[in-house]
Write a protein that holds these residues in place. Sequence first.
Motif, PDB file in Angstrom:
ATOM      1  N   CYS A 122      -2.416   2.348  -4.990  1.00 12.23           N
ATOM      2  CA  CYS A 122      -2.123   3.785  -4.984  1.00 12.23           C
ATOM      3  C   CYS A 122      -3.372   4.546  -5.408  1.00 12.23           C
ATOM      4  N   GLY A 123      -3.259   5.875  -5.634  1.00 20.32           N
ATOM      5  CA  GLY A 123      -4.452   6.699  -5.745  1.00 20.32           C
ATOM      6  C   GLY A 123      -4.771   7.308  -7.085  1.00 20.32           C
ATOM      7  N   THR A 124      -3.956   7.060  -8.122  1.00 20.85           N
ATOM      8  CA  THR A 124      -4.269   7.595  -9.448  1.00 20.85           C
ATOM      9  C   THR A 124      -3.913   6.580 -10.519  1.00 20.85           C
ATOM     10  N   ASP A 125      -4.570   6.706 -11.676  1.00 21.84           N
ATOM     11  CA  ASP A 125      -4.246   5.825 -12.798  1.00 21.84           C
ATOM     12  C   ASP A 125      -2.818   6.053 -13.280  1.00 21.84           C
ATOM     13  N   SER A 155       0.856  -1.186   0.000  1.00 19.53           N
ATOM     14  CA  SER A 155       0.000   0.000   0.000  1.00 19.53           C
ATOM     15  C   SER A 155       0.893   1.238   0.000  1.00 19.53           C
ATOM     16  N   ASN A 200      -6.091   1.142  -8.203  1.00 17.43           N
ATOM     17  CA  ASN A 200      -6.415   2.523  -7.859  1.00 17.43           C
ATOM     18  C   ASN A 200      -7.539   2.496  -6.827  1.00 17.43           C
ATOM     19  N   TYR A 201      -7.198   2.734  -5.562  1.00 18.21           N
ATOM     20  CA  TYR A 201      -8.187   2.602  -4.498  1.00 18.21           C
ATOM     21  C   TYR A 201      -9.276   3.670  -4.566  1.00 18.21           C
ATOM     22  N   ARG A 202      -9.014   4.764  -5.291  1.00 20.31           N
ATOM     23  CA  ARG A 202     -10.029   5.817  -5.406  1.00 20.31           C
ATOM     24  C   ARG A 202     -11.099   5.482  -6.450  1.00 20.31           C
ATOM     25  N   GLN A 203     -10.742   4.627  -7.397  1.00 17.91           N
ATOM     26  CA  GLN A 203     -11.639   4.371  -8.523  1.00 17.91           C
ATOM     27  C   GLN A 203     -12.131   2.926  -8.602  1.00 17.91           C
ATOM     28  N   GLU A 204     -11.458   1.997  -7.933  1.00 15.42           N
ATOM     29  CA  GLU A 204     -11.764   0.585  -8.126  1.00 15.42           C
ATOM     30  C   GLU A 204     -12.260  -0.064  -6.840  1.00 15.42           C
ATOM     31  N   SER A 219      -2.804   6.933   6.878  1.00 15.52           N
ATOM     32  CA  SER A 219      -4.215   7.335   6.943  1.00 15.52           C
ATOM     33  C   SER A 219      -4.658   7.686   8.360  1.00 15.52           C
ATOM     34  N   ILE A 274      -7.867   0.347   3.983  1.00 19.06           N
ATOM     35  CA  ILE A 274      -7.090  -0.363   2.961  1.00 19.06           C
ATOM     36  C   ILE A 274      -6.381  -1.560   3.584  1.00 19.06           C
TER      37      ILE A 274
END
Length: 279
Positions: free
Chosen positions: A187-190, A161, A207-211, A257, A236
Amino acid sequence: MQVQRVVLNSRPGKNGAPGPENFRLEEMTLTPELKDGEVLVRTLYLSVDPYMRCRMNDDTGADYLTPWQLSECVDGGGVGVVESSRCADRAEGDVVTFFNWPWQTHAVMKGSVLQKVDPQLADGHLSYLLGAVGITGLTALFGVREKGHVTKGANQTMVVSGAAGACGSIAGQIGRLDGCVRVVGICGTDEKCRALVEDLGFTAAVNYRQEDVPARLRECCPDGIDVYFDNVGGAISDTVIAQLNNGGHVILCGQISQYNNDVPYPPPLSEEIHETLAK
């Protein structure tokens, strides 16, 4: 000599994000009259790291970290060059590094605490001495080698992570080199996901923000997870730990976090994870 420095202006409180108002830029007069054993250094690079959030509190929560004091210069990893010296082991022009480097443009320091470094270790890129060739690289190396229990030929899967960060990006590469057949980064972006896979050799990235993180981990780690390099904690980490194989290992590197929350260090696991691990 007029120098600029950054001091701690106020504390954000244990449940709050830090902001510019917590710091203050000051000018001060530095008298470079050296005593025996001292050197005058010029600051070249400073490292800004997540653990510093803990040092903004009255109590850091870790016995190896001291809190920053109000109205005092803050410090951290730094690299600089010796401009004058009264220390037999440090000469003018030496490149040096120190874990508690003051955040000011010039400083008088004891030469004995400064580690002399060869710029060629980092191909002349001195900032690397605070990253891959410095404390974050060593943290990743010793974390994986001492606590990861990676074994060549064991068909192990590693999840990292904070995988695009200073420690995570190195840890994943070491895991792959040491024998993990799969290394999955979170991670946080593509853009970061592409860099992990295309540039750093990770097997996959999430991508933890999108998936849907649990679903993607099951997809990317069909044989479960054997090694988890944890930089972030929180939800996470709960998700990853829930998919650990029996006998799996967690390398507790950071809990990013949770640093703005008033919780013990390391933060306690959730009841759901305790129940999962007890099964």
